[in-house]
Design a protein around this motif. Structure first.
Motif, mmCIF file in Angstrom:
data_model
loop_
_atom_site.group_PDB
_atom_site.id
_atom_site.type_symbol
_atom_site.label_atom_id
_atom_site.label_comp_id
_atom_site.label_asym_id
_atom_site.label_seq_id
_atom_site.Cartn_x
_atom_site.Cartn_y
_atom_site.Cartn_z
ATOM 1 N N VAL A 125 39.449 56.760 34.872
ATOM 2 C CA VAL A 125 38.675 55.750 35.602
ATOM 3 C C VAL A 125 37.326 55.524 34.930
ATOM 4 N N ILE A 272 41.282 48.571 46.984
ATOM 5 C CA ILE A 272 41.654 48.887 45.610
ATOM 6 C C ILE A 272 43.161 49.113 45.569
ATOM 7 N N ALA A 291 39.077 57.137 42.283
ATOM 8 C CA ALA A 291 38.409 56.024 42.957
ATOM 9 C C ALA A 291 37.091 56.467 43.582
ATOM 10 N N GLY A 294 34.486 56.854 40.955
ATOM 11 C CA GLY A 294 34.093 55.523 40.515
ATOM 12 C C GLY A 294 33.179 54.837 41.513
ATOM 13 N N PHE A 299 31.151 51.766 40.179
ATOM 14 C CA PHE A 299 32.172 51.007 39.469
ATOM 15 C C PHE A 299 32.747 49.907 40.356
ATOM 16 N N ASP A 301 35.851 47.358 41.774
ATOM 17 C CA ASP A 301 37.244 47.581 42.144
ATOM 18 C C ASP A 301 38.162 47.403 40.936
ATOM 19 N N GLU A 303 37.462 47.764 37.708
ATOM 20 C CA GLU A 303 37.326 48.886 36.779
ATOM 21 C C GLU A 303 38.111 50.097 37.272
ATOM 22 N N ILE A 304 38.043 50.369 38.569
ATOM 23 C CA ILE A 304 38.765 51.511 39.136
ATOM 24 C C ILE A 304 40.267 51.297 39.023
#
Length: 450
Positions: A125, A272, A291, A294, A299, A301, A303-304
């Protein structure tokens, strides 16, 4: 550790630097195997059960090690050596001093089950945005953690450090080196009970990490776990799981026959969609851990989601293989009662005939026979059609499974019986503690033909 000079390293551990040119150069990563030495490394001369690293100091220096860390200088050695009373303690002090110079997020991962999977998922992640350094393999002990810290360099923007223990006080030593800014606790389970006695002991030993977390640090823990759901500390706590008490929560869970795991992860008003290229209910928790880290680091959503989708299975951890005869779930790396039950749950969710090929879970203390019988009974209750086991304690697994169980005195005897145990189309789980070497059974399953 390229920004750390030999002089600074010697001062950090109270050692004496001998044979060093002036000015003293900087040092690279710490290495304990002379065969793996590269230019600039610090060779750490440990005394092992089978060999003494002091015998290989000159070899390491000749290969380009900038210095050796040792308890004495053997005759004939020419080159820089930091001489200390205890190599282990000195390595920890050097790594801790170097860690103090770093200003990046360091995520410390611990727990009784799923540490390596969590480490890999979190790193996956974070790699959506950062240049990430992570623990290699399972180098998570009092040698591995300092070595991991020594590998963090200027280009790294985050580090994920796996931290494994088997006794009280060990986490204090590891955390004093790693100094995590985010602590991740996977599960408090029945592992190393020979030394930690019970679940309360496991909880106390693991949470020694909290004393080394900064006031603005973040604690990410499994809200479905009986002990972790009650964890209280001065830092911000984010709980993950499937229960209503969890801030980062998973639902709409799917275990797909092709070996993928999907779920929806929610946090406040965020959604997510997690699509993990690996099989098992434990992958839902790994996705939640990734998650949650992140989210804690800001971070998006997307990117996760991208990081979760990029996860790669490590070694023999729940690897799904279609052999052409059966579907094999190769989970031979390790086992304790919690991870075994999770694996059984995942297998039980599959269609078709399901078979467990199991063996001993080690280091469970005086309750070990009972815990093995309970596992066999649990597998039978979940509807597993055949529970085959080998090993001394495997006999208790088979007994617990009743009519669905069978026992083999040895691993080789189980392998010999495989053609009569398995049928085309079966879903087959192979799992036990690493010391039982059930990878030989998994390989034999792969060789079976229709």
């Amino acid at each position: 550790m390229k920004t750390m000079t030999l002089k600074a390293a010697a001062e950090a551990c109270g050692g004496k630097l001998v044979g060093c040119p002036d000015p003293a150069p900087g040092i690279g990563r710490a290495v304990i195997d002379s065969r793996a030495v590269e230019a600039g490394d610090l060779f750490v001369a440990f005394r092992g059960e089978k060999t003494d690293g002091h015998r290989y100091i000159q070899t390491a220096l000749d290969k380009g090690a900038v210095c050796a860390l040792a308890e004495h200088v053997p005759d004939g050695v020419e080159g820089p050596v930091i001489v200390v009373e205890n190599v282990q303690t000195a390595l920890e002090k050097i790594a801790a001093a170097y860690r103090e110079t770093l200003r990046i997020p360091v995520i410390g991962v611990t727990g009784s089950v799923g540490k390596t999977t969590a480490k890999e998922m979190i790193a996956s992640v974070l790699s959506a945005r950062f240049n990430v350094l992570k623990t290699e393999g399972n180098h998570n002990n009092q040698i591995g953690v300092p070595m991991t810290v020594s590998r963090i360099e200027r280009e790294h923007e985050a580090a994920v450090v796996e931290m494994g223990i088997s006794g009280f006080g060990e986490m204090t030593e590891l955390a004093s080196v790693a100094r995590p800014t985010i602590a991740v606790f996977t599960v408090i389970g029945r592992a190393h009970l020979e030394f930690l006695h019970d679940l309360d002991g496991v909880f106390r030993a693991k949470t020694e990490m909290l004393a080394f977390l900064p006031p603005d640090g973040v604690v990410i823990c499994n809200g479905d776990d009986g002990h972790l759901k009650r964890l209280s500390c001065s830092q911000r706590v984010i709980r993950f799981g499937t229960g209503d008490n969890c801030e980062v929560r998973a639902d709409e869970i799917e275990l797909l026959p092709e070996g993928r795991t999907r779920c929806r992860i929610t946090y406040t008003d965020r959604i997510i969609r997690a699509d993990v290229p690996a099989f098992g209910r434990q992958m839902v928790y790994a996705a939640l851990e990734g998650a949650a880290v992140g989210i804690a680091l800001g971070f998006s959503d997307r990117e996760i989601e991208e990081g979760i989708a990029s996860y790669a299975t490590v070694g023999r951890r729940n690897a799904v293989v279609d052999t052409g005869f059966v579907t094999l779930v190769d989970d031979c790396y390790n086992a304790n009662p919690e991870s075994m039950r999770c694996a059984v749950d995942s297998l039980a969710a599959c269609g078709g005939r399901r078979v467990c090929l199991l063996a001993d879970m080690l280091e469970l203390g005086e309750d070990s026979p009972r815990l093995h019988r309970e596992l066999g009974a649990y597998a039978a209750e979940k509807g597993i059609e055949l529970v085959a086991a080998c090993g001394t304690l495997g006999k208790e697994i088979a007994a617990g499974a009743g009519e669905r169980g069978c026992w083999f005195e040895s691993r080789d005897a189980m392998i010999e019986a495989l053609p009569g145990l398995l049928q085309k189309g079966d879903r087959v789980l192979v799992k036990a503690s690493l010391g039982m070497h059930m990878e030989h059974v998994a390989e034999a399953v792969k060789e079976l033909k229709p």
